[in-house]
Scaffold this motif. Structure first.
Motif, PDB file in Angstrom:
ATOM      1  N   SER A 773       0.677  -1.156  -0.006  1.00 37.42           N
ATOM      2  CA  SER A 773       0.119   0.143  -0.110  1.00 37.42           C
ATOM      3  C   SER A 773       0.821   1.186   0.104  1.00 37.42           C
ATOM      4  CB  SER A 773      -0.968  -0.079   1.136  1.00 37.42           C
ATOM      5  OG  SER A 773      -1.870  -1.051   1.167  1.00 37.42           O
ATOM      6  N   TYR A 774       1.841   1.090  -0.515  1.00 37.73           N
ATOM      7  CA  TYR A 774       3.190   2.432  -0.595  1.00 37.73           C
ATOM      8  C   TYR A 774       2.290   3.548  -1.331  1.00 37.73           C
ATOM      9  CZ  TYR A 774       6.780   5.389  -2.118  1.00 37.73           C
ATOM     10  OH  TYR A 774       7.478   6.373  -2.292  1.00 37.73           O
ATOM     11  N   LEU A 775       2.477   4.608  -0.734  1.00 34.64           N
ATOM     12  CA  LEU A 775       1.754   5.846  -1.341  1.00 34.64           C
ATOM     13  C   LEU A 775       2.901   7.053  -0.823  1.00 34.64           C
ATOM     14  CD1 LEU A 775      -0.449   7.195  -3.310  1.00 34.64           C
ATOM     15  CD2 LEU A 775      -1.440   7.798  -1.089  1.00 34.64           C
ATOM     16  N   PRO A 776       3.737   7.890  -1.686  1.00 31.23           N
ATOM     17  CA  PRO A 776       4.456   8.887  -1.228  1.00 31.23           C
ATOM     18  C   PRO A 776       3.762  10.145  -0.692  1.00 31.23           C
ATOM     19  CG  PRO A 776       4.304   8.821  -3.747  1.00 31.23           C
ATOM     20  CD  PRO A 776       3.699   7.680  -3.293  1.00 31.23           C
ATOM     21  N   LYS A 777       4.340  10.734   0.007  1.00 32.64           N
ATOM     22  CA  LYS A 777       3.657  12.092   0.694  1.00 32.64           C
ATOM     23  C   LYS A 777       3.354  13.013  -0.482  1.00 32.64           C
ATOM     24  CE  LYS A 777       5.881  11.680   5.178  1.00 32.64           C
ATOM     25  NZ  LYS A 777       6.905  12.237   6.109  1.00 32.64           N
ATOM     26  N   ASP A 778       4.422  13.112  -1.391  1.00 34.00           N
ATOM     27  CA  ASP A 778       4.057  13.961  -2.542  1.00 34.00           C
ATOM     28  C   ASP A 778       3.832  13.121  -3.792  1.00 34.00           C
ATOM     29  OD1 ASP A 778       3.867  15.721  -4.449  1.00 34.00           O
ATOM     30  OD2 ASP A 778       5.565  17.225  -3.732  1.00 34.00           O
ATOM     31  N   THR A 779       2.484  13.028  -4.387  1.00 32.76           N
ATOM     32  CA  THR A 779       2.162  12.536  -5.323  1.00 32.76           C
ATOM     33  C   THR A 779       2.150  13.107  -6.832  1.00 32.76           C
ATOM     34  OG1 THR A 779      -0.191  12.876  -4.933  1.00 32.76           O
ATOM     35  CG2 THR A 779       0.766  10.875  -3.852  1.00 32.76           C
ATOM     36  N   PRO A 928       9.585  16.107  -6.044  1.00 30.85           N
ATOM     37  CA  PRO A 928       9.099  14.865  -6.806  1.00 30.85           C
ATOM     38  C   PRO A 928       8.357  15.217  -8.123  1.00 30.85           C
ATOM     39  CG  PRO A 928       8.808  14.675  -4.530  1.00 30.85           C
ATOM     40  CD  PRO A 928       9.326  16.043  -4.724  1.00 30.85           C
ATOM     41  N   GLY A 929       7.721  16.096  -8.262  1.00 27.69           N
ATOM     42  CA  GLY A 929       7.091  16.396  -9.468  1.00 27.69           C
ATOM     43  C   GLY A 929       7.905  16.685 -10.709  1.00 27.69           C
ATOM     44  N   LEU A 930       9.107  17.153 -10.537  1.00 32.86           N
ATOM     45  CA  LEU A 930      10.137  17.279 -11.632  1.00 32.86           C
ATOM     46  C   LEU A 930      10.992  16.012 -11.795  1.00 32.86           C
ATOM     47  CD1 LEU A 930      11.048  20.824 -11.778  1.00 32.86           C
ATOM     48  CD2 LEU A 930      10.117  19.729 -13.410  1.00 32.86           C
ATOM     49  N   ASP A 931      11.265  15.438 -10.452  1.00 37.75           N
ATOM     50  CA  ASP A 931      12.297  14.384 -10.606  1.00 37.75           C
ATOM     51  C   ASP A 931      11.671  13.059 -11.213  1.00 37.75           C
ATOM     52  OD1 ASP A 931      13.820  15.979  -9.143  1.00 37.75           O
ATOM     53  OD2 ASP A 931      13.786  15.072  -7.197  1.00 37.75           O
ATOM     54  N   ARG A 932      10.325  12.934 -10.947  1.00 40.66           N
ATOM     55  CA  ARG A 932       9.519  11.818 -11.730  1.00 40.66           C
ATOM     56  C   ARG A 932       9.399  12.303 -13.122  1.00 40.66           C
ATOM     57  NH1 ARG A 932       5.932  11.990  -6.687  1.00 40.66           N
ATOM     58  NH2 ARG A 932       6.905  10.538  -5.299  1.00 40.66           N
ATOM     59  N   ASN A 933       9.757  11.268 -13.941  1.00 42.38           N
ATOM     60  CA  ASN A 933       9.758  11.730 -15.383  1.00 42.38           C
ATOM     61  C   ASN A 933       9.598  10.567 -16.254  1.00 42.38           C
ATOM     62  OD1 ASN A 933      12.625  11.147 -16.664  1.00 42.38           O
ATOM     63  ND2 ASN A 933      12.915  12.209 -14.949  1.00 42.38           N
ATOM     64  N   ALA A 934       9.191  10.617 -17.546  1.00 42.43           N
ATOM     65  CA  ALA A 934       8.845   9.516 -18.439  1.00 42.43           C
ATOM     66  C   ALA A 934       9.920   8.749 -18.871  1.00 42.43           C
ATOM     67  CB  ALA A 934       8.090  10.188 -19.507  1.00 42.43           C
ATOM     68  N   THR A 935      11.366   9.209 -18.671  1.00 44.80           N
ATOM     69  CA  THR A 935      12.280   8.496 -19.216  1.00 44.80           C
ATOM     70  C   THR A 935      13.228   7.619 -18.246  1.00 44.80           C
ATOM     71  OG1 THR A 935      13.527  10.487 -19.499  1.00 44.80           O
ATOM     72  CG2 THR A 935      12.129   9.662 -21.385  1.00 44.80           C
TER      73      THR A 935
END
Length: 945
Positions: A773-779, A928-935
């Motif tokens: 049930s993992y869910l990061p604080k900033d999604t 997280p918003g920028l660190d997560r990406n499509a590649t």
């Protein structure tokens, strides 16, 4: 403007012998124009005709310069002359004088008015000579510092002379220049006897009343080399003719030698709050003795002064004042013990003028106080010298007690005392102190009153002249700028302390020729190294070639010397690249500029220091590994950024050692300074500057629970020797932000571990979420490519993306694994043969995701495995490693392998597509918003037992 007249003088003979170390046989004076030097003779060169006859002297009478040369009258062996209307005199050579020649010149006032005589310069003032004389007037604010040294092609430089030689004249000029050597004539003038009733003197001039007379002595000799050798001959070898010879007994005493290696002392009143707090009735000395150690390295000497200006208020004498301090001499002894434990010395003071209070034998009183307190030295108030009796009284107590005079000892007194002051009565003293040249191992301290104003200029000049300072806190006031100036003091004092051998020997050579005026250079030489101290009064500072490096040994051109030496800017701790022109070596120098409005204030000027070291310290850098050793010495010290007394030091033996510099520094550093020491003496220094800011690896190595067999879906990566390096693809732009420098191949012993055969897929990550049930604080952007919390159809076996490092670490922890280090990733991809791609050294579009512009399932290219059969390592998605760096401005994670996305419309895009396995890329970290990406995805590793 001064008028110039020709003074009539005659020499009693046309020639005289003048012997010196350079085989000079004679100096010939012109018989037609007496006292005009016409030629000289040497054993090697025969007779040398001067290009132009030179006068014996010039002198200023009532502001008019007179130059010797014509129309003299001779009577026997004596020359008679007349100046203006009322000054008559004569000149005669002193027979059997040696070394060199000596002339006695007398001036007599035959008129009815007063006449002033000043600025007698041997061989005359001339723009083609180097000479010393006075400038300015009696009303000039810096009247006590009027002496100037004039050099052809440069502006005059102020010099400090001994207290008994303010009136001194000096000159030096070349009489012969050949390819093998140069020969120069040097002269020195000193004031002599006078009619004390009819002649008044001050530091600079003689005032002759009617009938009054005064004498000068002129000394002359020849030497090889330039004017520096003449200055050394007259000041250091002849002691300004104050002494027939120098008794070095005091300076050879090993117990007193510690003083010449001391550079910082403080003098404090006993009623100073920093010593004793009246309001609290307690000693604050213990809390404050080391108050500024972290800035300055600590005072070498603490001096207590409890006498003047309270002395004489009652019948108690100076020694009673010590005895009556709270706790008496027992308390003082505790303070001395405390001082000694802190590695410092403790001085008391002596007021020899104290004759009107309670009678007590002064020598006995001093001896008893020294014995009771175990103090290490005595400040001799109002004295410029010591005495045999004073030193003998101290020697009875214990070895090594220093007599420290209030003023500078003149040459005739120097044999009896080893240290003294440049008094603060000399306001804004000139840049060059020639007392240091007379006796370089005489310990000099410049007195600095904190209440007077900034001490910046005085610190820079003291350093330039190779001596220390006395912080005098007598006047009230602790200005707000103290810490700023104390940090500067720590900078100068550290260099003095670490190179004390060069500042205490006779190699001192002031004022080297420079390419920029108003930026002065002094030279020092000892223990195989040369130091050049720099003082700039040019508001623009200096940033370029400043002076020529000449091989002091005379063994050959400086270019030959540089084969075994290297140059370091010790002030800025930077390696210096010399400029070679036609076998001549020029040294570039960097000295800070300052505000032009600070000129002629205590804030003007800045210091610098260049060192030429023998190559004794060997340093090799391979990536982040430093391997070093010293040919001599006992320890190697590594510091991040410029070393200060607040710097954290990493100390190692001088034997071969390898360290990872990223493990040494908590914060990123722009340079690494590696220093080799022999005791406290700096023997060599090497500065490493891998980039604008050295990235520091801040991620900590992790360990997973080890496995004994190969886990499911993982590949065995055996232990082995791995030659690791990184090299960005030549088709990519040079990075704007520096990467860790692994450009040099280093052999690493890799431990046994296991690696995921494929990158973690969307299917696997979905299973992880269902189990935890993992869910990061900033999604923000978390699994952005999924729909309703699940992978869309057809992408289940593609690498999971839109996850950041925390998300990847959470998965790895759940799986009992961890993220791979950069070295582990490359070893698994490359194997042991340094191949460029997992399958070999050439790109093969059939073995990876090549120009498809979308992610593919991880199993699509079964022929693209690495030597260890790890799959899908390049071209599909970037893969995170565990390595996170901090370069002082940015955090970033190293990612590897390239990705399917490769925009080509601009060279400024991050390079995509399948990239060689030795090519690093950075993922700048922010949120997280920028660190997560499509590649960007990841794969895991697990430790083996």
């Amino acid at each position: 403007m001064k008028k110039i007249f020709w003074l009539s003088c005659l020499l009693v003979s046309a020639s005289f012998n003048l012997f010196s170390q350079v085989n000079i046989q004679r100096i010939f004076f012109d018989p037609v124009n007496p006292f005009m030097v016409k030629s000289i003779a040497t054993q090697d060169s025969g007779r040398i005709i001067l290009p132009e006859p030179q006068p014996l002297f010039s002198v200023v009478v009532d502001s008019v310069i007179y130059i010797s040369g014509n129309n003299a009258q001779i009577k026997g062996d004596t020359l008679f002359f007349r100046l203006a209307d009322s000054i008559r005199g004569w000149a005669v050579m002193e027979r059997n004088f040696k070394p060199g020649l000596k002339f006695n010149v007398r001036f007599i006032n035959t008129g009815k008015g007063l006449h002033r005589i000043e600025n007698l310069v041997p061989f005359g003032e001339n723009s083609n000579k180097v000479y010393i004389t006075a400038a300015g007037t009696k009303e000039w604010p810096q009247y006590l510092c009027r002496s100037r040294l004039y050099r052809p092609g440069y502006g005059p430089v102020g010099v400090v002379l001994p207290d008994n030689a303010w009136h001194l004249g000096f000159s030096d000029f070349s009489v012969s220049l050949t390819l093998s050597h140069s020969l120069s004539l040097c002269g020195l003038s000193r004031r002599g006897a006078r009619d004390k009733e009819k002649t008044d003197i001050d530091r600079w001039m003689i005032t002759l009343k009617p009938g009054g007379w005064a004498e000068y002595s002129i000394y002359a000799d020849c030497h090889a080399g330039d004017w520096h050798k003449g200055l050394r001959m007259m000041f250091q070898d002849r002691w300004l003719y104050d002494l027939p010879e120098f008794d070095n007994t005091m300076f050879k005493r090993s117990d007193l030698a510690w003083m010449k290696n001391s550079y910082l002392m403080v003098l404090q009143f006993a009623w100073d709050k920093k010593y004793y707090d009246y309001a609290q009735q307690k000693y604050t000395f213990y809390d404050n003795l080391s108050e500024y150690d972290s800035l300055t390295g600590g005072y070498d000497i603490y001096t207590l002064w409890p006498t003047w200006p309270r002395l004489g208020l009652d019948q108690r004498n100076q020694w009673d004042m010590y005895r009556d301090l709270p706790g008496g001499t027992g308390e003082l002894r505790k303070q001395v013990e405390f001082t000694h434990k802190a590695g410092k010395k403790y001085f008391i003071s002596f007021n020899p003028w104290d004759e009107g209070t309670r009678k007590e034998d002064q020598l006995k009183g001093m001896e008893e106080l020294l014995r009771a307190t175990d103090a290490d030295g005595v400040v001799l108030d109002t004295r410029g010298s010591s005495s045999r009796e004073l030193q003998a009284a101290a020697d009875k107590v214990k070895p090594g007690i220093i007599m420290y005079s209030e003023g500078m000892a003149v040459p005739k007194d120097m044999p009896g005392i080893v240290t003294g002051r440049v008094h603060d009565a000399l306001v804004m003293p000139p840049p060059v102190n020639l007392n240091k040249l007379i006796k370089p191992d005489f310990a000099i301290f410049r007195v600095l009153q904190l209440a007077d104003d900034r001490i910046h200029r005085e610190l820079a000049i003291s350093f330039f002249n190779g001596y220390g300072v006395e912080i005098n806190t007598m006047r009230p006031g602790r200005p707000a700028w103290m810490e700023e100036e104390y940090a500067y003091l720590g900078r100068t004092t550290r260099i003095l302390r670490e190179n004390k051998s060069v500042f205490n020997n006779e190699s001192f050579e002031p004022l080297l020729p420079t390419l920029v005026d108003s930026v002065y250079v002094n030279s020092w030489d000892a223990m195989g190294k040369r130091l050049f101290t720099i003082y700039s009064v040019n508001p623009k500072g200096c940033n370029g070639q400043l002076f020529e490096l000449v091989d002091a040994s005379g063994a050959g051109p400086a270019t030959t010397m540089m084969d075994q030496h290297h140059i370091v800017d010790l002030w800025n701790h930077e390696e210096v690249k010399a400029v070679v022109k036609n076998d001549r070596v020029f040294i570039p120098v960097k000295v800070e500029a300052f505000d032009r409005t600070w000129l002629n204030t205590r804030r003007e000027g800045n210091a610098g220091c260049i060192a030429v070291f023998p190559a004794l310290l060997s340093v090799q850098r391979t990536g982040s590994l430093l391997t070093f050793q010293g040919k001599v010495g006992d320890r190697i010290v590594i510091t991040g950024e410029n070393p200060t007394y607040r710097s954290k030091q990493h100390v190692y033996p001088a034997t071969p050692t390898t360290v990872n510099y990223r493990d040494l520094f908590a914060k990123p550093v722009e340079k690494i300074v590696i220093q080799l020491f022999s005791g406290t003496e700096l023997s060599d220094e090497v500065v490493i500057t891998p980039g604008a800011a050295i990235p520091i690896l801040i991620s900590q190595p992790e360990k997973s629970f080890p496995a004994s067999v190969v886990p499911k879906d993982m590949v065995d990566i055996p232990a082995g020797q791995f030659r690791f390096y990184t090299k960005r693809d030549p088709n990519t732009l040079d990075p704007f932000i520096a990467f860790p420098d692994y450009s040099d191949t280093v052999t690493i012993s890799m431990l046994h571990y296991f690696m995921d055969k494929y990158p973690v897929t969307n299917r696997q990550y979905k299973y992880f979420i269902r189990q935890t049930s993992y869910l990061p604080k900033d999604t923000t952007s978390y699994l952005k490519h999924w729909l309703n919390g699940s992978p869309q159809k057809g992408i289940e076996d593609q690498p999971v993306v839109f996850v950041n490092m925390d998300d990847a670490r959470a998965y790895a922890k759940w799986a009992g694994k961890r993220l791979p280090t950069e070295q582990e990733w490359q070893y698994a991809a490359q194997g042991k043969d340094l191949r460029k791609y997992p399958w070999g050294n050439k790109m093969d579009s059939l073995k990876c995701n090549y120009n498809l512009n979308y992610a593919t399932p991880v199993t699509k290219f079964p022929r693209g495995g690495s030597p260890f059969k790890v799959m899908d390592m390049v071209g599909n998605v970037w893969q995170m490693t565990a390595d996170v760096y901090d370069n002082g401005s940015y955090y970033y994670n190293i990612i590897r392998g390239g990705s399917y996305y490769h925009p080509t419309q601009s060279i400024w895009y991050v390079t995509g597509g399948p990239l060689p396995v030795d090519h690093p890329e950075m993922l700048l970290l922010i949120a997280p918003g920028l660190d997560r990406n499509a590649t960007v995805g990841f794969r895991c590793v697990k430790d083996a037992e």
